[in-house]
Design an enzyme around this catalytic site. Sequence first.
Site, PDB file in Angstrom:
ATOM      1  N   ARG A   1     -54.167 -20.978 111.064  1.00 22.97           N
ATOM      2  CA  ARG A   1     -54.087 -20.440 112.402  1.00 22.97           C
ATOM      3  C   ARG A   1     -52.978 -19.392 112.324  1.00 22.97           C
ATOM      4  NH1 ARG A   1     -53.061 -23.688 118.071  1.00 22.97           N
ATOM      5  NH2 ARG A   1     -50.899 -23.209 117.559  1.00 22.97           N
TER       6      ARG A   1
ATOM      7  N   LYS B   1     -47.670 -27.072 127.899  1.00 21.85           N
ATOM      8  CA  LYS B   1     -48.844 -26.222 128.163  1.00 21.85           C
ATOM      9  C   LYS B   1     -50.006 -26.991 128.786  1.00 21.85           C
ATOM     10  CE  LYS B   1     -50.734 -26.502 123.493  1.00 21.85           C
ATOM     11  NZ  LYS B   1     -50.521 -26.007 122.127  1.00 21.85           N
TER      12      LYS B   1
HETATM   13  C1  LIG Z   1     -49.848 -26.948 121.538  1.00 19.59           C
HETATM   14  C2  LIG Z   1     -48.823 -26.750 120.522  1.00 19.59           C
HETATM   15  C3  LIG Z   1     -47.961 -27.810 120.201  1.00 19.59           C
HETATM   16  C4  LIG Z   1     -48.078 -29.186 120.798  1.00 19.59           C
HETATM   17  O1  LIG Z   1     -49.197 -29.830 120.274  1.00 19.59           O
HETATM   18  P1  LIG Z   1     -49.516 -31.372 120.569  1.00 19.59           P
HETATM   19  O2  LIG Z   1     -50.550 -31.731 119.575  1.00 19.59           O
HETATM   20  O3  LIG Z   1     -49.969 -31.450 121.976  1.00 19.59           O
HETATM   21  O4  LIG Z   1     -48.269 -32.129 120.352  1.00 19.59           O
HETATM   22  C5  LIG Z   1     -46.983 -27.561 119.253  1.00 19.59           C
HETATM   23  N1  LIG Z   1     -46.858 -26.355 118.669  1.00 19.59           N
HETATM   24  C6  LIG Z   1     -47.658 -25.320 118.964  1.00 19.59           C
HETATM   25  C7  LIG Z   1     -47.449 -24.011 118.269  1.00 19.59           C
HETATM   26  C8  LIG Z   1     -48.677 -25.482 119.885  1.00 19.59           C
HETATM   27  O5  LIG Z   1     -49.483 -24.452 120.166  1.00 19.59           O
END
Ligand SMILES: *Cc1c(COP(=O)(O)O)cnc(C)c1O
Length: 362
Positions: free
Chosen positions: A131, A36
């Site tokens: 969340r 992302k």
């Molecule tokens: C963004 C996200 C991740 C990845 O997070 P990082 O801290 O960049 O490794 C993993 N799981 C979900 C649900 C996310 O939204």
Amino acid sequence: MTLPRLAINLGKIEHNTRTLVTRLARSGISVMGVTKAVLGDPEIASALLGSGISGLGDSHIENIERMRRAGIQSEITLIRTPMLSQIDRVVRHADVSFNTELDVIAALSSAAKKANRMHGIVLMVELGDLREGIMPDDILKTVEATLGLPNIIFQGIGANLACLSGISPGDANMGALSELADSIDAKFGPITDIVSGGNSANIEWALSGADTGRINNLRLGEAILFGREALYRQPIDGLHQDAITLVAEVIEAKTKPSLPWGVIAQNAFGEIKQSSDSGPTSRAIAAIGRQDIDPAGISPPPGFKIIGTSSDHLVLDVGSDNVCVGDEITFQIDYSAFLRAMTSPFVGQVMESQANDVYSKQ
Ligand SMILES: *Cc1c(COP(=O)(O)O)cnc(C)c1O
């Protein structure tokens, strides 16, 4: 070359990915590469896929569609619960999605049936970060309802910590997730294939030698791109922290007094600045600003100091360096500055493929 630009070193990203994949494999944990932050960039996605990850994950269907358009065929998971308004696109382009609402899963089922496709479901469990997630007491009945829906495959459960409230992953909450996986399998048979423990905040726990129980997957973005864990932003041993840097161009270089003159009121961002007199200062302006980056998330080269940032000017004290108009300055950048830079139309991206100073430590 385009300026300002993010210089993205694919070799270093591959090294970080391979190192994490190898270390986590020792605890039976696979790595989903999260795209992302790079908006589903197909070149970066391919670099991750070539470095041992088990699949790709992204929170935006638009990014997933971009990877599909580029010909990426491996498994991609939508890691944010789908919008009802995007269900058809989710079923068409994502193999699996993370879910917390039965109405959404039912809509995925109807859309999958209509499209004659199967869609995988990972149920997210609330473990205290508040969340996303289904409350643990509601998991068994949600699994049961999911199992009854056509064209839907229940694949497992997951959790996400340290995002909203900063709750740390540890033995207690990860143990609770493992126990939930056991209780699902005790009731419905061995159906829980994926137990996805979390994100880059889980690295320290997962590599600490703790009993990782049923946790068999982590979803990693920041740790891969920036070589840091996400609880205290500490560098991970043997990983590159500079796989991505920011390069900006100098548009003014002059010696000026250190004290502003005139009547002091708020600046463009509502702050009242205090300055002290340290005599004449060698200053440079880089053509980049708050519209492109989070100024708190970038560090200038040694000997330079950031004096301030407006929407489109970054003012530096360059110390004793001889900086000229047209020079390029390279900044270290953190995840939050990177997120903003990636979505700024003014910042380009340039891929570099060689791994400079590769670490060999595993
Ligand atoms: C963004 C996200 C991740 C990845 O997070 P990082 O801290 O960049 O490794 C993993 N799981 C979900 C649900 C996310 O939204």
